[in-house]
Design an enzyme around this catalytic site. Sequence first.
Site, short mmCIF file in Angstrom:
data_model
loop_
_atom_site.label_atom_id
_atom_site.label_comp_id
_atom_site.label_asym_id
_atom_site.label_seq_id
_atom_site.Cartn_x
_atom_site.Cartn_y
_atom_site.Cartn_z
N ASP A 68 11.75 -28.85 -46.92
CA ASP A 68 12.47 -29.19 -48.15
C ASP A 68 13.69 -30.07 -47.90
OD1 ASP A 68 13.90 -27.15 -46.87
OD2 ASP A 68 13.42 -25.64 -48.37
N ASN A 150 15.59 -13.99 -53.17
CA ASN A 150 14.71 -13.80 -54.33
C ASN A 150 13.25 -14.04 -53.96
OD1 ASN A 150 14.58 -16.54 -54.03
ND2 ASN A 150 15.48 -17.06 -56.01
N HIS A 152 12.10 -16.66 -52.23
CA HIS A 152 11.64 -18.04 -52.11
C HIS A 152 11.26 -18.39 -50.68
CE1 HIS A 152 16.04 -19.55 -51.74
NE2 HIS A 152 15.47 -19.92 -50.62
N GLU A 157 10.83 -21.45 -55.77
CA GLU A 157 11.55 -20.37 -56.44
C GLU A 157 10.57 -19.47 -57.22
OE1 GLU A 157 14.53 -19.82 -55.71
OE2 GLU A 157 15.94 -21.43 -56.14
C1 GLP Z 1 17.30 -21.94 -48.07
C2 GLP Z 1 16.16 -22.87 -47.59
C3 GLP Z 1 14.96 -22.07 -47.29
C4 GLP Z 1 15.42 -20.88 -46.48
C5 GLP Z 1 16.11 -19.91 -47.39
C6 GLP Z 1 16.84 -18.80 -46.68
O1 GLP Z 1 17.86 -22.32 -49.24
N1 GLP Z 1 15.80 -23.97 -48.44
O2 GLP Z 1 14.00 -22.85 -46.64
O3 GLP Z 1 14.36 -20.26 -45.86
O4 GLP Z 1 16.93 -20.58 -48.29
O5 GLP Z 1 18.01 -19.29 -46.14
P1 GLP Z 1 18.91 -18.51 -45.08
O6 GLP Z 1 18.14 -18.49 -43.83
O7 GLP Z 1 20.16 -19.35 -44.96
O8 GLP Z 1 19.17 -17.16 -45.62
#
Ligand code: GLP
Length: 253
Positions: A68, A150, A152, A157
């Site tokens: 992403d 959540n 994702h 989402e």
């Molecule tokens: C982010 C990324 C995701 C990631 C998730 C968890 O926003 N776009 O790819 O897996 O949210 O993030 P974190 O590892 O900082 O908790």
Amino acid sequence: MIEWIVVDDEAEVGRTGAGILLDTIGDNPRAVLGLPTGKTPLPMYASVVERCRVENHCFRDVVTFNLDEYVGLSPSHPSSYHSYMRAVLFDHVDVDPSNVHIPDGTGLRVRQVRPDVTLDEALELECELYEEALHNRGPLEVTFLGLGRNGHIGFNEPGTPFVSRTHVISLTESTRVANSAYFSPGETPERAITVGIATILESRSIVLMAAGEGKQEAVQRLREVTISEDFPASALHRHPEVRCVVDRAAFGR
Ligand code: GLP
């Protein structure tokens, strides 16, 4: 089928992920990898870089697709995932830049050849081109994922159809709050480009990583095996080869 691998802490999650990544490219130097961003994979990348310093691991023919990127951020923006990937991995290994793929959240790549299109049209075309590149260079051999609170995966989402391909998504308020630490006040992007759930599920194998108590609720929901588009990570139950590497804090009881 999800295999749960529960380890002591965040660092061990990272070392386990790094071991899988390096074994994959050791077995297949032309492996195509799906790569995540966020806080969770940082120890994995650190461990990969560290091991590359002392062991011989070749990234030259490895192909990478990031999951992403934020809409509106140029690759040089310090909070873009382009910058993140350079800082944590690409600047430290011998990857060939032409094998690296990250969605262009500015639409500029498209607009250079199609100056007539609007920003939104350019982003739609960028998604199509990204999906095409994945199709041409893929399939993904291993895709590494983090887990949003959540549920994702990538930036898919809750409510994202499981049949989704690479698309533009509006970030939920909770995701924007979670990621606001990386931005000046009021500057957290509202949209992102993400590889879709159907695309992720086409990866031959998937490794999801989660660490810390803050992920416990999401991990618990994933362990419940109720498959619903309201909880994107639950799509992983439909995949034959998923490893979830989590620390004790995230796994809970
Ligand atoms: C982010 C990324 C995701 C990631 C998730 C968890 O926003 N776009 O790819 O897996 O949210 O993030 P974190 O590892 O900082 O908790």
